[in-house]
Design a protein around this motif. Structure first.
Motif, PDB file in Angstrom:
ATOM      1  N   LEU A 133     -37.687 -77.199 -14.631  1.00 29.83           N
ATOM      2  CA  LEU A 133     -39.132 -76.967 -14.565  1.00 29.83           C
ATOM      3  C   LEU A 133     -39.716 -77.800 -13.429  1.00 29.83           C
ATOM      4  O   LEU A 133     -39.354 -78.964 -13.250  1.00 29.83           O
ATOM      5  N   VAL A 134     -40.604 -77.207 -12.659  1.00 31.29           N
ATOM      6  CA  VAL A 134     -41.330 -77.914 -11.600  1.00 31.29           C
ATOM      7  C   VAL A 134     -42.793 -77.992 -12.014  1.00 31.29           C
ATOM      8  O   VAL A 134     -43.385 -77.003 -12.455  1.00 31.29           O
ATOM      9  N   GLY A 135     -43.377 -79.174 -11.881  1.00 31.19           N
ATOM     10  CA  GLY A 135     -44.784 -79.334 -12.243  1.00 31.19           C
ATOM     11  C   GLY A 135     -45.334 -80.656 -11.748  1.00 31.19           C
ATOM     12  O   GLY A 135     -44.624 -81.513 -11.223  1.00 31.19           O
ATOM     13  N   GLU A 136     -46.663 -80.823 -11.990  1.00 34.40           N
ATOM     14  CA  GLU A 136     -47.371 -82.038 -11.582  1.00 34.40           C
ATOM     15  C   GLU A 136     -47.559 -82.945 -12.792  1.00 34.40           C
ATOM     16  O   GLU A 136     -47.901 -82.482 -13.886  1.00 34.40           O
ATOM     17  N   ILE A 137     -47.313 -84.244 -12.583  1.00 37.24           N
ATOM     18  CA  ILE A 137     -47.430 -85.210 -13.668  1.00 37.24           C
ATOM     19  C   ILE A 137     -48.900 -85.540 -13.917  1.00 37.24           C
ATOM     20  O   ILE A 137     -49.664 -85.818 -12.985  1.00 37.24           O
ATOM     21  N   SER A 138     -49.286 -85.529 -15.207  1.00 32.93           N
ATOM     22  CA  SER A 138     -50.619 -86.001 -15.610  1.00 32.93           C
ATOM     23  C   SER A 138     -50.485 -86.656 -16.977  1.00 32.93           C
ATOM     24  O   SER A 138     -49.480 -86.473 -17.677  1.00 32.93           O
ATOM     25  N   LEU A 151     -45.848 -87.733 -21.040  1.00 29.89           N
ATOM     26  CA  LEU A 151     -46.625 -87.185 -19.933  1.00 29.89           C
ATOM     27  C   LEU A 151     -46.873 -85.715 -20.171  1.00 29.89           C
ATOM     28  O   LEU A 151     -46.321 -85.111 -21.108  1.00 29.89           O
ATOM     29  N   THR A 152     -47.693 -85.150 -19.292  1.00 31.26           N
ATOM     30  CA  THR A 152     -47.959 -83.710 -19.304  1.00 31.26           C
ATOM     31  C   THR A 152     -47.575 -83.154 -17.951  1.00 31.26           C
ATOM     32  O   THR A 152     -47.901 -83.740 -16.913  1.00 31.26           O
ATOM     33  N   LEU A 153     -46.835 -82.020 -17.947  1.00 30.74           N
ATOM     34  CA  LEU A 153     -46.535 -81.293 -16.718  1.00 30.74           C
ATOM     35  C   LEU A 153     -47.455 -80.083 -16.658  1.00 30.74           C
ATOM     36  O   LEU A 153     -47.588 -79.336 -17.644  1.00 30.74           O
ATOM     37  N   LYS A 154     -48.067 -79.899 -15.480  1.00 34.75           N
ATOM     38  CA  LYS A 154     -49.021 -78.788 -15.367  1.00 34.75           C
ATOM     39  C   LYS A 154     -48.875 -78.129 -14.005  1.00 34.75           C
ATOM     40  O   LYS A 154     -48.323 -78.698 -13.061  1.00 34.75           O
ATOM     41  N   ASP A 155     -49.362 -76.914 -13.951  1.00 34.55           N
ATOM     42  CA  ASP A 155     -49.562 -76.218 -12.676  1.00 34.55           C
ATOM     43  C   ASP A 155     -50.959 -75.645 -12.704  1.00 34.55           C
ATOM     44  O   ASP A 155     -51.801 -76.058 -13.537  1.00 34.55           O
ATOM     45  N   ALA A 156     -51.254 -74.712 -11.836  1.00 35.96           N
ATOM     46  CA  ALA A 156     -52.630 -74.207 -11.753  1.00 35.96           C
ATOM     47  C   ALA A 156     -53.062 -73.467 -13.008  1.00 35.96           C
ATOM     48  O   ALA A 156     -54.280 -73.398 -13.298  1.00 35.96           O
ATOM     49  N   GLY A 157     -52.123 -72.924 -13.793  1.00 35.57           N
ATOM     50  CA  GLY A 157     -52.544 -72.077 -14.902  1.00 35.57           C
ATOM     51  C   GLY A 157     -52.212 -72.597 -16.282  1.00 35.57           C
ATOM     52  O   GLY A 157     -52.716 -72.059 -17.278  1.00 35.57           O
ATOM     53  N   ALA A 158     -51.335 -73.646 -16.427  1.00 34.17           N
ATOM     54  CA  ALA A 158     -50.940 -74.062 -17.779  1.00 34.17           C
ATOM     55  C   ALA A 158     -50.405 -75.488 -17.728  1.00 34.17           C
ATOM     56  O   ALA A 158     -50.228 -76.090 -16.663  1.00 34.17           O
ATOM     57  N   GLN A 159     -50.167 -76.030 -18.923  1.00 36.74           N
ATOM     58  CA  GLN A 159     -49.607 -77.370 -19.047  1.00 36.74           C
ATOM     59  C   GLN A 159     -48.735 -77.438 -20.299  1.00 36.74           C
ATOM     60  O   GLN A 159     -48.873 -76.609 -21.202  1.00 36.74           O
ATOM     61  N   VAL A 160     -47.825 -78.434 -20.339  1.00 38.39           N
ATOM     62  CA  VAL A 160     -46.956 -78.614 -21.483  1.00 38.39           C
ATOM     63  C   VAL A 160     -46.736 -80.110 -21.671  1.00 38.39           C
ATOM     64  O   VAL A 160     -46.600 -80.867 -20.702  1.00 38.39           O
TER      65      VAL A 160
END
Length: 450
Positions: free
Chosen positions: A31-36, A48-57
């Motif tokens: 999975l590729v995503g941004e850390i928040s 942490l939460t991984l997110k992109d422009a449309g969702a997060q997990v």
């Protein structure tokens, strides 16, 4: 998990069943995503939460896994993660349990490289059974490398020292940059087309992973696997590993090591040849000595078994037999006379009359010895009998009576030894040496000593 219409779940049981389904069905995902919402907990776990422009997990990375991460994660950082899909049962929220994490750019490249490696391995390009052994004595050695790099210097130095008599053919190629894979493939094809060497060394000096990227090119890897000539991969330092290393017939940790692997050590071979020559000479000398000794033995045997020697021996034997035959009658008569004399002597020594006289004399001696023994035995027995009678007479009751003593008995035969044994008026019998007395008790007196 099949259920019947009548199945009634509790919330805990439902969340547990869903967690098991997610973990079993999805397995491991990339999975590729941004850390928040990054939290580095004091327990050592990361949340942490991984997110992109449309969702997060939501994600969790436990201490045992995040220890292997080589960088410090930051808010807003793009990362590539490997994770297992799961469910956090207390809140009923699904989450990712992260197993690895790397920056997204380098991570994607590494992921693509791993996928390519897996695909080529599945095709059998890296199989051990397709790798060929290197020639022991190559006619010529081919080098596919840059003519101006450090690797060519190391290769030529080692080859010149170990095998100065073996030709070295250079197939120049770029080893870095976008054009490097095509150059390397072209040089490899040229070497296979010309067939002027028996083994190829494909290599370059050390560098960063970006500098070695050409040796991970899929087309180059396939060209190495398809080469009709054995290929030794010598890319970078010992810790550097590329896909070319897996496709080559042999991987060398450095270019210098590759040169040592493909070239025979001529100095060592000369030493070995000298040792073999010395052993051959020594073996030849030993065989010569053995053959000479055997030859001398055969000559001696031949001399001893020459027909003239055998004829002389037979003639001597004939003379000896003739001489024995001539004197045989006299010898036989002399031997017969000697035998007759011996028999007469034996007969005289065994005359029955002498035996009878000797036996009669022995019988007289034995009779005399027997008579003497009987007399001695009779005297000893008489003496022993006298001693026994003397001892018997000394202890006889009659001898005691003869000295004036008597024995008093009651009517029942009991011997009276105490005055208290009898009663006044009782009749007793007193035995003397000659005769008996019948007495009556009128008085009793006790022993004064009692």
């Amino acid at each position: 998990m099949p259920t019947s219409p009548q199945t009634i779940f509790t919330v805990s049981r439902l969340n547990s069943a869903v967690r098991i389904l997610l973990e079993q069905e999805m397995g491991v995902v990339w999975l590729v995503g941004e850390i928040s919402n990054l939290t580095l907990h004091s327990s050592g776990h990361w949340y942490l939460t991984l997110k992109d422009a449309g969702a997060q997990v939501r994600c969790a990375m436990f201490r045992g896994s995040n220890r292997l991460v080589s960088f410090r994660p930051q808010q807003g950082m793009q990362v590539l993660v490997q994770a297992r899909l799961s469910l956090y049962e207390p809140r009923g929220e699904y989450q990712l349990v992260l197993e690895s994490m790397r920056p997204a750019g380098a991570g994607m490249q590494q992921l693509q490289l791993e996928q390519l490696k897996q695909r080529l391995q599945t095709e059998g390009l890296f199989a051990a059974e397709r790798k060929r052994p290197l020639p022991l004595m190559p006619r010529a050695i081919g080098l596919i490398t840059s003519p101006t790099g450090a690797a060519i210097h190391d290769l030529l130095t080692v080859l010149g020292r170990r095998a100065p008599g073996i030709p070295v053919i250079l197939y120049p190629a770029q080893v870095q940059g976008e054009q490097a894979p095509a150059h390397l493939i072209s040089a490899l094809a040229c070497a296979n087309r010309r067939q002027e060497c028996d083994v190829l060394i494909l290599g370059r000096g050390g560098g960063a992973s970006e500098d070695l990227a050409a040796f991970n090119d899929e087309a180059l890897v396939r060209a190495i696997a398809d080469s009709s000539l054995p290929v030794v991969s010598a890319v970078g330092h010992e810790s550097d590993v590329t896909l070319a290393d897996f496709a080559a017939d042999l991987r060398a940790p450095t270019p210098s090591a590759a040169a040592e692997l493909v070239s025979p050590d001529q100095q060592g071979m000369q030493r070995q040849l000298q040792q073999l020559t010395d052993r051959l000479q020594q073996s030849w000398l030993q065989r010569q000595q053995t053959a000479g000794h055997t030859l001398r033995l055969l000559e001696m045997r031949l001399t001893h078994q020459h027909p003239q020697r055998r004829l002389e021996h037979r003639q001597q034997r004939l003379d000896e037999l003739t001489f024995r035959l001539q004197r045989q009658p006299g010898m036989l008569l002399q031997q017969a006379n000697q035998a007759l004399q011996r028999l007469n002597q034996r007969l005289q020594t065994r005359d029955p009359r002498q035996g009878i006289q000797h036996a009669a004399h022995q019988l007289d001696k034995l009779e005399q010895r027997l008579l003497t023994a009987q007399q001695r035995q009779h005297a000893r027995r008489q003496h022993h009998l006298g001693l026994a009678l003397t001892r018997l007479d000394a202890i006889s009751p009659l001898a005691t009576l003869a000295r004036g003593y008597s024995i008093t008995q009651r009517s029942n035969g009991d011997v009276v030894t105490d005055s208290q044994q009898v009663s006044i008026g009782e009749s007793l019998t007193t035995r003397l040496q000659h005769g008996e007395l019948l007495v009556m008790v009128t008085e009793r007196h006790a022993d004064a000593g009692k």
